[in-house]
Design an enzyme around this catalytic site. Sequence first.
Site, PDB file in Angstrom:
ATOM      1  N   PHE A  34       0.684  -1.195   0.115  1.00  0.00           N
ATOM      2  CA  PHE A  34      -0.037   0.197   0.139  1.00  0.00           C
ATOM      3  C   PHE A  34       0.801   1.013   0.068  1.00  0.00           C
ATOM      4  O   PHE A  34       1.618   1.304   0.576  1.00  0.00           O
ATOM      5  CB  PHE A  34      -0.924   0.257   1.108  1.00  0.00           C
ATOM      6  CG  PHE A  34      -2.093  -0.920   1.252  1.00  0.00           C
ATOM      7  CD1 PHE A  34      -2.447  -1.494   0.082  1.00  0.00           C
ATOM      8  CD2 PHE A  34      -2.548  -1.320   2.170  1.00  0.00           C
ATOM      9  CE1 PHE A  34      -3.362  -2.699   0.081  1.00  0.00           C
ATOM     10  CE2 PHE A  34      -3.480  -2.560   2.354  1.00  0.00           C
ATOM     11  CZ  PHE A  34      -3.932  -2.992   1.214  1.00  0.00           C
ATOM     12  N   GLY A  37      -2.184   6.463  -2.383  1.00  0.00           N
ATOM     13  CA  GLY A  37      -3.106   6.063  -3.417  1.00  0.00           C
ATOM     14  C   GLY A  37      -4.204   5.138  -2.984  1.00  0.00           C
ATOM     15  O   GLY A  37      -5.398   5.473  -2.982  1.00  0.00           O
ATOM     16  N   HIS A  38      -3.643   3.975  -2.413  1.00  0.00           N
ATOM     17  CA  HIS A  38      -4.542   2.833  -2.080  1.00  0.00           C
ATOM     18  C   HIS A  38      -5.323   3.482  -0.699  1.00  0.00           C
ATOM     19  O   HIS A  38      -6.418   3.150  -0.953  1.00  0.00           O
ATOM     20  CB  HIS A  38      -3.655   1.754  -1.565  1.00  0.00           C
ATOM     21  CG  HIS A  38      -3.047   0.876  -2.767  1.00  0.00           C
ATOM     22  ND1 HIS A  38      -1.768   0.730  -2.797  1.00  0.00           N
ATOM     23  CD2 HIS A  38      -3.406   0.304  -3.693  1.00  0.00           C
ATOM     24  CE1 HIS A  38      -1.336   0.202  -3.736  1.00  0.00           C
ATOM     25  NE2 HIS A  38      -2.458  -0.161  -4.302  1.00  0.00           N
ATOM     26  N   GLN A  62      -3.220 -11.648 -15.011  1.00  0.00           N
ATOM     27  CA  GLN A  62      -2.954 -10.324 -15.502  1.00  0.00           C
ATOM     28  C   GLN A  62      -1.621  -9.771 -15.988  1.00  0.00           C
ATOM     29  O   GLN A  62      -1.243  -8.670 -16.169  1.00  0.00           O
ATOM     30  CB  GLN A  62      -3.578  -9.128 -14.772  1.00  0.00           C
ATOM     31  CG  GLN A  62      -3.008  -8.824 -13.492  1.00  0.00           C
ATOM     32  CD  GLN A  62      -3.963  -7.831 -12.582  1.00  0.00           C
ATOM     33  OE1 GLN A  62      -4.995  -8.101 -12.316  1.00  0.00           O
ATOM     34  NE2 GLN A  62      -3.418  -6.540 -12.320  1.00  0.00           N
ATOM     35  N   LYS A 150      -5.772   6.459 -12.041  1.00  0.00           N
ATOM     36  CA  LYS A 150      -4.496   6.164 -12.271  1.00  0.00           C
ATOM     37  C   LYS A 150      -4.643   5.125 -13.661  1.00  0.00           C
ATOM     38  O   LYS A 150      -3.681   5.350 -14.509  1.00  0.00           O
ATOM     39  CB  LYS A 150      -3.775   5.961 -11.005  1.00  0.00           C
ATOM     40  CG  LYS A 150      -2.716   5.110 -11.325  1.00  0.00           C
ATOM     41  CD  LYS A 150      -1.338   5.728 -11.391  1.00  0.00           C
ATOM     42  CE  LYS A 150       0.097   5.021 -11.494  1.00  0.00           C
ATOM     43  NZ  LYS A 150      -0.201   3.641 -11.529  1.00  0.00           N
ATOM     44  N   GLN A 154      -8.344   0.572 -17.059  1.00  0.00           N
ATOM     45  CA  GLN A 154      -8.861  -0.542 -16.101  1.00  0.00           C
ATOM     46  C   GLN A 154     -10.082   0.057 -15.888  1.00  0.00           C
ATOM     47  O   GLN A 154     -11.108  -0.710 -15.627  1.00  0.00           O
ATOM     48  CB  GLN A 154      -7.781  -0.572 -14.978  1.00  0.00           C
ATOM     49  CG  GLN A 154      -8.382  -1.518 -14.119  1.00  0.00           C
ATOM     50  CD  GLN A 154      -7.358  -1.904 -12.838  1.00  0.00           C
ATOM     51  OE1 GLN A 154      -6.516  -2.848 -13.316  1.00  0.00           O
ATOM     52  NE2 GLN A 154      -7.281  -1.113 -11.694  1.00  0.00           N
ATOM     53  N   SER A 186       2.729   4.388  -6.897  1.00  0.00           N
ATOM     54  CA  SER A 186       2.644   3.425  -7.709  1.00  0.00           C
ATOM     55  C   SER A 186       3.433   2.534  -6.956  1.00  0.00           C
ATOM     56  O   SER A 186       4.448   2.572  -6.247  1.00  0.00           O
ATOM     57  CB  SER A 186       2.950   3.167  -8.813  1.00  0.00           C
ATOM     58  OG  SER A 186       3.561   1.827  -9.483  1.00  0.00           O
ATOM     59  N   SER A 187       2.935   1.226  -6.397  1.00  0.00           N
ATOM     60  CA  SER A 187       3.766   0.221  -5.740  1.00  0.00           C
ATOM     61  C   SER A 187       4.817  -0.285  -6.616  1.00  0.00           C
ATOM     62  O   SER A 187       6.200  -0.501  -6.041  1.00  0.00           O
ATOM     63  CB  SER A 187       2.947  -1.363  -5.692  1.00  0.00           C
ATOM     64  OG  SER A 187       1.851  -1.033  -5.092  1.00  0.00           O
TER      65      SER A 187
HETATM   66  P1  AMP Z   1      -2.917  -1.805  -7.527  1.00  0.00           P
HETATM   67  O1  AMP Z   1      -2.615  -2.576  -6.173  1.00  0.00           O
HETATM   68  O2  AMP Z   1      -1.866  -1.315  -8.127  1.00  0.00           O
HETATM   69  O3  AMP Z   1      -3.429  -2.942  -8.405  1.00  0.00           O
HETATM   70  O4  AMP Z   1      -3.911  -0.738  -7.213  1.00  0.00           O
HETATM   71  C1  AMP Z   1      -5.011  -1.131  -6.565  1.00  0.00           C
HETATM   72  C2  AMP Z   1      -6.185   0.334  -6.831  1.00  0.00           C
HETATM   73  O5  AMP Z   1      -5.395   1.289  -6.663  1.00  0.00           O
HETATM   74  C3  AMP Z   1      -6.459   0.337  -8.255  1.00  0.00           C
HETATM   75  O6  AMP Z   1      -7.854   0.703  -8.507  1.00  0.00           O
HETATM   76  C4  AMP Z   1      -5.626   1.537  -8.901  1.00  0.00           C
HETATM   77  O7  AMP Z   1      -6.215   2.150  -9.745  1.00  0.00           O
HETATM   78  C5  AMP Z   1      -5.529   2.080  -7.375  1.00  0.00           C
HETATM   79  N1  AMP Z   1      -4.268   3.080  -7.466  1.00  0.00           N
HETATM   80  C6  AMP Z   1      -3.106   2.872  -7.833  1.00  0.00           C
HETATM   81  N2  AMP Z   1      -2.161   3.965  -7.716  1.00  0.00           N
HETATM   82  C7  AMP Z   1      -2.983   4.777  -7.436  1.00  0.00           C
HETATM   83  C8  AMP Z   1      -2.894   6.240  -7.294  1.00  0.00           C
HETATM   84  N3  AMP Z   1      -1.533   6.941  -7.262  1.00  0.00           N
HETATM   85  N4  AMP Z   1      -4.142   7.024  -6.754  1.00  0.00           N
HETATM   86  C9  AMP Z   1      -5.250   6.611  -6.855  1.00  0.00           C
HETATM   87  N5  AMP Z   1      -5.312   5.368  -6.942  1.00  0.00           N
HETATM   88  C10 AMP Z   1      -4.369   4.538  -7.203  1.00  0.00           C
END
Ligand code: AMP
Length: 287
Positions: A34, A37-38, A62, A150, A154, A186-187
Amino acid sequence: MIKIIKTVREMQDYSESLRNSGRKISFVPTMGYFHDGHLDLMREGRKSGDSLIVSIYVNPTQFGPSEDLEKYPRNFDRDRSLAESVGVDVIFFPSNAEMYPKNYQTYITVEEVTKNLCGLSRPGHFRGVATVCAKLFHMVKPHIAIFGKKDFQQLVTIKRMVADLNMDLEIVGMPTTREKDGLAMSSRNVYLSQEERESALCLSRSLKRAKERYEEGERDAGRILESVKKYIENVPFARIDYLKICSTETMNDVKILDGESVLALAVFIGSTRLIDNYVFGEDLNIN
Ligand code: AMP
């Protein structure tokens, strides 16, 4: 105490009892590790539902064969305390065997909106995303699911699937959360070296540049793209995977910005592939 659920059966029974007691379930699907953003999606989920469920699952279907599935960052204990700090009720943390048992063979293909952009660069990616999200929706039974803009394509894909398959839930898209200097959280940012981290700013700076051209009155997609391309080509470690302006409805390329359009880009910074986007006419909180 936050509740951890690892099996599909327990998740479905738990959600069923929440629904039977009249609680509104909000859901944030994630791959974990996390960042803020998460957590912003979770904060929104906390506001919009009575029970907040977050899934952590690095979904193998994916990822392409040469992608970063194995080295994708993971830290469950850290994620658990961050989730707890924003009031998450349940973490759903299934294993691969739970998600894709032996003999698994059903997949969802969303057609037109997945063809361009990441659909071109990452064949099969959105098939995996749509499939895992549909499965998670059946397991968690949310009234509302929250996604980040972001990952713009998707979000469009999931909204399309939910509408087309008459899934009975609301999909909400949230603005991109950024570091102070503009880099989208971003992770995968942990992969960047210090020098690459500096170069990675070219993504958000490109969006800013495109926004400025748009505000000066430019509506020719080719000219906006050319200006951004020239800029990125001079940034060390940066290599453009794609850089396009598309309709937000069809995700097809546009030549002229008349309907709602999005500039979407994917750039390799060294070996790390980062994405970002800007919907023309919207705010962009980058200095
Ligand atoms: P992920 O863990 O990268 O698959 O992301 C899980 C959710 O978090 C997805 O809906 C992403 O679009 C969202 N997400 C990832 N990075 C951000 C960010 N910087 N700002 C807002 N939402 C994000």
